[in-house]
Write a protein that holds these residues in place. Sequence first.
Motif, mmCIF file in Angstrom:
data_model
loop_
_atom_site.group_PDB
_atom_site.id
_atom_site.type_symbol
_atom_site.label_atom_id
_atom_site.label_comp_id
_atom_site.label_asym_id
_atom_site.label_seq_id
_atom_site.Cartn_x
_atom_site.Cartn_y
_atom_site.Cartn_z
ATOM 1 N N ASP A 150 0.633 -1.238 -0.197
ATOM 2 C CA ASP A 150 0.047 -0.181 -0.025
ATOM 3 C C ASP A 150 0.999 1.401 -0.010
ATOM 4 N N PHE A 151 1.003 1.951 -1.077
ATOM 5 C CA PHE A 151 1.759 3.447 -1.181
ATOM 6 C C PHE A 151 0.742 4.528 -1.061
ATOM 7 N N GLY A 152 -0.480 4.281 -0.819
ATOM 8 C CA GLY A 152 -1.292 5.423 -0.882
ATOM 9 C C GLY A 152 -2.178 5.695 -2.082
ATOM 10 N N THR A 153 -1.365 5.589 -3.335
ATOM 11 C CA THR A 153 -1.956 5.645 -4.582
ATOM 12 C C THR A 153 -1.479 4.512 -5.377
ATOM 13 N N ASP A 154 -1.873 4.186 -6.479
ATOM 14 C CA ASP A 154 -1.542 3.097 -7.272
ATOM 15 C C ASP A 154 -0.072 3.842 -8.131
ATOM 16 N N ILE A 155 0.765 3.198 -8.577
ATOM 17 C CA ILE A 155 2.136 3.664 -8.973
ATOM 18 C C ILE A 155 1.313 4.197 -10.485
ATOM 19 N N TRP A 156 2.162 5.518 -10.791
ATOM 20 C CA TRP A 156 1.704 6.089 -12.304
ATOM 21 C C TRP A 156 0.301 6.722 -12.082
ATOM 22 N N THR A 157 0.020 6.968 -10.922
ATOM 23 C CA THR A 157 -1.339 7.721 -10.557
ATOM 24 C C THR A 157 -0.803 9.458 -10.409
ATOM 25 N N PHE A 158 -1.082 9.917 -11.246
ATOM 26 C CA PHE A 158 -0.591 11.530 -11.280
ATOM 27 C C PHE A 158 -1.527 12.256 -10.877
ATOM 28 N N GLN A 159 -1.500 12.657 -9.457
ATOM 29 C CA GLN A 159 -2.346 13.372 -8.707
ATOM 30 C C GLN A 159 -1.836 13.950 -7.421
ATOM 31 N N PRO A 160 -1.801 14.898 -6.630
ATOM 32 C CA PRO A 160 -1.248 15.623 -5.624
ATOM 33 C C PRO A 160 -0.867 14.349 -4.555
ATOM 34 N N GLY A 161 -1.744 13.375 -4.465
ATOM 35 C CA GLY A 161 -1.556 12.414 -3.231
ATOM 36 C C GLY A 161 -0.452 11.611 -3.530
ATOM 37 N N SER A 162 0.157 11.723 -4.815
ATOM 38 C CA SER A 162 1.432 10.843 -5.101
ATOM 39 C C SER A 162 2.774 11.741 -4.844
ATOM 40 N N TYR A 163 2.439 12.776 -4.468
ATOM 41 C CA TYR A 163 3.593 13.572 -3.778
ATOM 42 C C TYR A 163 4.160 12.569 -2.536
ATOM 43 N N THR A 164 5.375 12.462 -2.568
ATOM 44 C CA THR A 164 6.097 11.444 -1.714
ATOM 45 C C THR A 164 5.452 11.858 -0.202
ATOM 46 N N PHE A 165 5.541 13.136 0.348
ATOM 47 C CA PHE A 165 5.276 13.580 1.567
ATOM 48 C C PHE A 165 3.755 14.085 1.744
ATOM 49 N N SER A 166 2.893 13.557 0.844
ATOM 50 C CA SER A 166 1.560 13.818 0.977
ATOM 51 C C SER A 166 1.209 13.587 2.522
#
Length: 229
Positions: A150-166
């Motif tokens: 679980d990384f919070g978003t799927d890989i290659w999901t381009f959205q602000p939640g993909s910022y590492t330190f969201s």
Amino acid sequence: MSSAETYALLEQKMPSYPDYASIPVIESEEPLVPLKNNELLDSLQIDPAMLAVTGTAVYVREEVADKLQVVAENLAARRPGSQLQVVYGYRALAIQRRLFEAVKAGLPPEMSEPEMLAAAHRMIAVPEVAGHPTGGAVDLQITDSSAPLDFGTDIWTFQPGSYTFSPYISPRAWQNRQLLREVMLQTGFAPFDGEWWHFSYGDKEWALHYNQPSARYNQLDFTTPNLDG
Ligand SMILES: [Zn+2]
């Protein structure tokens, strides 16, 4: 603070196009090699546009391939049963140019050229400084029994939640992102904190992160000979 303000602050900390533009490259002449899969390292080409260039293999510079194997070994020691899964390495320069031009075409025409380059770069790297066309950048995640953690978003999901330190992800997802970041940085890769899955070695992003006087890898035009005929 609203989530939009939080994301704006996170974005401010990420390097922008002008930060990279002036970094010179002293080309190492290392070849691109296909990643070899084993029990610790798994790779899979997920960009259909790259099938005509490299087939299903993920290609990276030789030293990047060696380092990924070390990362995979360190990861397995830290978290037994884990596998490092690489889903993107080298990207053809022509594909990078096409993606970049498409993003640029969607920007307001009254913008100046430098403004356009900087704005478009936030969504897709300017080809002349991009990491993937050098064979130094990789997109990757950690799997366990073939399932991604679980990384919070799927890989290659381009959205602000993909910022590492969201801050808007679960503690488990935060831990998994930090584990990936730690094992990659430990082996000398540089992070891109706009995408938790993107790391690089030898490109301009790497040179900037580690304050190197020059990058090691230029962008390359490459097609695997195995696809000819
Ligand atoms: Zn990437």
